[in-house]
Write a protein that holds these residues in place. Structure first.
Motif, PDB file in Angstrom:
ATOM      1  N   TYR A   1       0.848  -1.191   0.000  1.00 10.60           N
ATOM      2  CA  TYR A   1       0.000   0.000   0.000  1.00 10.60           C
ATOM      3  C   TYR A   1       0.890   1.250   0.000  1.00 10.60           C
ATOM      4  O   TYR A   1       1.966   1.259   0.606  1.00 10.60           O
ATOM      5  CB  TYR A   1      -0.898   0.030   1.237  1.00 10.60           C
ATOM      6  N   VAL A   2       0.416   2.313  -0.657  1.00  7.64           N
ATOM      7  CA  VAL A   2       1.162   3.569  -0.749  1.00  7.64           C
ATOM      8  C   VAL A   2       0.402   4.668  -0.014  1.00  7.64           C
ATOM      9  O   VAL A   2      -0.777   4.908  -0.284  1.00  7.64           O
ATOM     10  CB  VAL A   2       1.364   4.000  -2.219  1.00  7.64           C
ATOM     11  N   LEU A   3       1.085   5.317   0.929  1.00 11.72           N
ATOM     12  CA  LEU A   3       0.577   6.537   1.558  1.00 11.72           C
ATOM     13  C   LEU A   3       1.566   7.653   1.260  1.00 11.72           C
ATOM     14  O   LEU A   3       2.762   7.505   1.525  1.00 11.72           O
ATOM     15  CB  LEU A   3       0.414   6.363   3.063  1.00 11.72           C
ATOM     16  N   ILE A   4       1.080   8.754   0.694  1.00 13.14           N
ATOM     17  CA  ILE A   4       1.949   9.891   0.398  1.00 13.14           C
ATOM     18  C   ILE A   4       1.463  11.127   1.127  1.00 13.14           C
ATOM     19  O   ILE A   4       0.270  11.433   1.146  1.00 13.14           O
ATOM     20  CB  ILE A   4       2.064  10.164  -1.120  1.00 13.14           C
ATOM     21  N   ASP A   5       2.407  11.808   1.743  1.00 11.48           N
ATOM     22  CA  ASP A   5       2.140  13.057   2.443  1.00 11.48           C
ATOM     23  C   ASP A   5       2.462  14.209   1.491  1.00 11.48           C
ATOM     24  O   ASP A   5       3.620  14.428   1.142  1.00 11.48           O
ATOM     25  CB  ASP A   5       3.011  13.129   3.696  1.00 11.48           C
ATOM     26  N   GLU A   6       1.433  14.932   1.072  1.00  9.74           N
ATOM     27  CA  GLU A   6       1.599  16.037   0.113  1.00  9.74           C
ATOM     28  C   GLU A   6       1.573  17.400   0.820  1.00  9.74           C
ATOM     29  O   GLU A   6       1.182  18.411   0.234  1.00  9.74           O
ATOM     30  CB  GLU A   6       0.482  15.985  -0.937  1.00  9.74           C
ATOM     31  N   ALA A   7       2.025  17.460   2.080  1.00 10.86           N
ATOM     32  CA  ALA A   7       1.939  18.692   2.865  1.00 10.86           C
ATOM     33  C   ALA A   7       2.537  19.899   2.143  1.00 10.86           C
ATOM     34  O   ALA A   7       1.927  20.966   2.091  1.00 10.86           O
ATOM     35  CB  ALA A   7       2.623  18.496   4.216  1.00 10.86           C
TER      36      ALA A   7
ATOM     37  N   ASP B   1      -4.392   7.542  -8.751  1.00 11.23           N
ATOM     38  CA  ASP B   1      -5.195   6.323  -8.557  1.00 11.23           C
ATOM     39  C   ASP B   1      -4.393   5.202  -7.904  1.00 11.23           C
ATOM     40  O   ASP B   1      -4.968   4.258  -7.356  1.00 11.23           O
ATOM     41  CB  ASP B   1      -5.754   5.837  -9.895  1.00 11.23           C
ATOM     42  N   ASP B   2      -3.061   5.298  -7.956  1.00 12.18           N
ATOM     43  CA  ASP B   2      -2.211   4.264  -7.375  1.00 12.18           C
ATOM     44  C   ASP B   2      -1.785   4.580  -5.946  1.00 12.18           C
ATOM     45  O   ASP B   2      -1.146   3.741  -5.299  1.00 12.18           O
ATOM     46  CB  ASP B   2      -0.956   4.072  -8.235  1.00 12.18           C
TER      47      ASP B   2
END
Length: 407
Positions: free
Chosen positions: A206-212, A233-234
Motif C-alpha cells: 500500500y502507498v501513503l503519500i504526504d503532500e503537505a 489512482d495508485d
C-alpha cells in the motif's frame, strides 16, 4: 537522575543557539503585516520562512469567509466530532477535498501532524510492516512509535533500497504500508514517486503519500506530486495539511478504500481531539476554491523559486538538489548556521535555521520557503544580503579574491 538528563545533547545544542542573543525557536512576531512582512524586534522584516506558499493568510475572500462563519457559528466546536457531532461545514469540506483528488472518501483532522500520526499508526497493525523513507517528517516517525507494526527504513528517495527491503520480507504474512512525501520539508527535494509506485505494485504494498508541501505547488491542478507523476489512482492514501498553501490549520486524508470510514472510530487522533472551528473550515473551503480558480498563483510561486534558487546558486551557495518552494541553504556547521541566521534577522530577513538532530545526515541549514506574493525586488535584495553575509562568514569567497582567482 534528573528528568532532563536524557536530553543532555540537545541541551548543549540549545545553549549554543542561545549564545547568539536570539533564540530562533522563540521568535516573537510583534505584528504580522502581510504574507511577506512582519514586525520582529521592533523592525519591519521580510518573511521567507513561513510556508505560506500562495499567500492566502491575507486573502480577502478567505478572511471574509472566516469572519462570516465566526459570526454565524461562534469561535469553536468545544469537542470532537465523535462526541459533539459534525458541523455541516466539516462534511462539506471533506466532500470538496475528496472531489479535488477524485477520491471517494476524506477525513479532516485538527492538524496535519495528527493526520499523519493517526492514520499511519492505525493502518499498520501488529502483524504488518511499515516502510518509511529515512528522511521522513517527525510526524511520521512519531506515528512509528505508536504503531505495533514492524518499522523498516529505506534510503532517502531510493526505490532500489525500498525494493531490497520488500524483497527481504519475502512471503512473511502481513500488509506492507509504504510512506512517502511529495516534497521533503528540509531540503525541498521530491520523491521519485512513479518509480516508488512501480516497486509497491510489484510487491503488493500500500502507498501513503504526504503532500503537505506539494499541495497547490505541484501539478496542473495543484494536487501535488501524485498528479505530476500521474499516480493519483495508485496512491491508496493521500495525506496533507491546510497550514501551508491553504493558509490556515488542519489536515486531511483521502482514499478510495471502501472501508475507509472505519478510521473514524479507530484513529485516536481524530476521535479524541476537538474538531476544527467553523472559521477555519470556512477559510479552508474558500482557499481550496482559490487554488482551483487561480493557477497564476502557482506560476508566480515558481517564478519566485527560480529567482531565489538561481540567484543563490549563482553566488556559490550549496543548495538542496532541485528547485522547489523550499530552498535549503547548506552551511558548514551548527554555529555558522546559527550566526548566519542571526545576521539575516539583523538585516531584516526572517528564515528558518535547522540544525542536527532535526536535519537529514547531520547537515546544518538555513531553510527558506517562497511565497507567490513575494516580489522579485524582495528576493533580489535577499540574495544580495545573503551573499554579503556569506562572504563575511567565509561561506563564500571574498569578492576580491574571486576576482583575483578569475584572472
Amino acid at each position: 537522575m534528573g528528568l532532563f538528563d536524557r536530553h543532555a545533547g540537545l541541551l548543549d545544542a540549545y545553549r549554543d543557539v542561545r549564545t547568539t542573543g536570539y533564540d530562533p525557536f522563540q521568535i516573537r512576531m510583534e505584528r504580522v503585516l502581510s504574507p511577506t512582512k512582519a514586525i520582529i524586534n521592533g523592525r519591519e522584516t521580510l518573511l521567507v520562512g513561513t510556508n505560506n506558499y500562495f499567500g492566502l493568510t491575507f486573502d480577502r475572500s478567505c478572511m471574509d469567509a472566516a469572519i462570516e462563519a465566526i459570526e454565524a457559528e461562534g469561535t469553536g466546536t468545544t469537542g470532537s466530532r465523535i462526541a459533539n457531532g459534525s458541523y455541516t461545514e466539516h462534511v462539506a469540506l471533506e466532500r470538496e477535498i475528496a472531489e479535488f483528488y477524485g477520491k471517494k472518501h476524506c477525513m479532516v483532522f485538527t492538524t496535519g501532524y495528527q493526520a499523519n500520526l493517526g492514520v499511519i499508526s492505525t493502518l499498520a497493525g501488529p502483524d504488518d510492516f511499515l516502510l518509511i523513507d529515512a528522511d521522513s517528517h517527525a510526524s511520521i516517525y512519531d506515528a512509528c512509535k505508536m504503531t505495533q507494526a514492524e518499522v523498516v527504513r529505506f534510503k532517502h528517495n531510493d526505490p532500489s533500497s525500498l525494493e531490497a527491503r520488500l524483497r527481504r520480507l519475502g512471503d512473511k504474512p502481513g500488509n506492507r504500508v509504504v510512506v512517502l512525501e511529495g516534497i521533503y520539508s528540509m531540503l525541498g527535494d521530491r520523491a521519485p514517486l512513479g518509480d516508488f509506485v512501480n516497486v509497491c505494485k510489484k510487491y503488493g504494498a500500500y502507498v501513503l503519500i504526504d503532500e503537505a508541501h506539494s499541495l497547490g505547488a505541484l501539478g496542473d491542478h495543484g494536487r501535488g506530486l501524485c498528479e505530476v507523476a500521474g499516480v493519483i489512482d495508485d496512491c491508496h492514501f493521500i495525506v496533507g495539511t491546510f497550514s501551508k498553501t491553504l493558509g490556515a490549520i488542519g489536515g486531511y486524508c483521502v482514499s478510495d478504500d471502501p472501508d475507509f470510514d472505519i478510521l473514524r472510530v479507530t484513529v485516536r487522533a481524530y476521535m479524541f481531539t476537538a474538531s476544527l472551528p467553523p472559521s477555519i473550515v470556512a477559510s479552508v473551503r474558500q482557499a481550496l476554491r482559490v487554488v482551483k480558480a487561480r493557477p497564476e498563483l502557482r506560476t508566480q510561486l515558481w517564478d519566485n523559486v527560480a529567482t531565489l534558487y538561481d540567484g543563490l546558486k549563482a553566488q556559490g551557495f550549496t543548495l538542496g538538489p532541485e528547485h522547489g518552494p523550499v530552498v535549503g541553504v547548506h552551511l558548514p556547521d551548527r554555529m555558522t548556521a546559527i550566526g548566519f541566521w542571526r545576521a539575516m534577522l539583523d538585516a531584516g530577513i526572517y528564515v528558518n535555521v535547522a540544525v542536527p538532530p532535526a536535519t537529514p545526515n547531520g547537515v546544518s541549514l538555513l531553510r527558506c520557503s517562497l511565497c507567490a506574493v513575494h516580489t522579485k525586488e524582495q528576493l533580489d535584495h535577499m540574495v544580495e544580503v545573503m551573499t554579503g553575509i556569506g562572504r563575511q562568514f567565509g561561506v563564500l569567497p571574498d569578492k576580491q579574491l574571486r576576482a583575483a582567482g578569475a584572472r
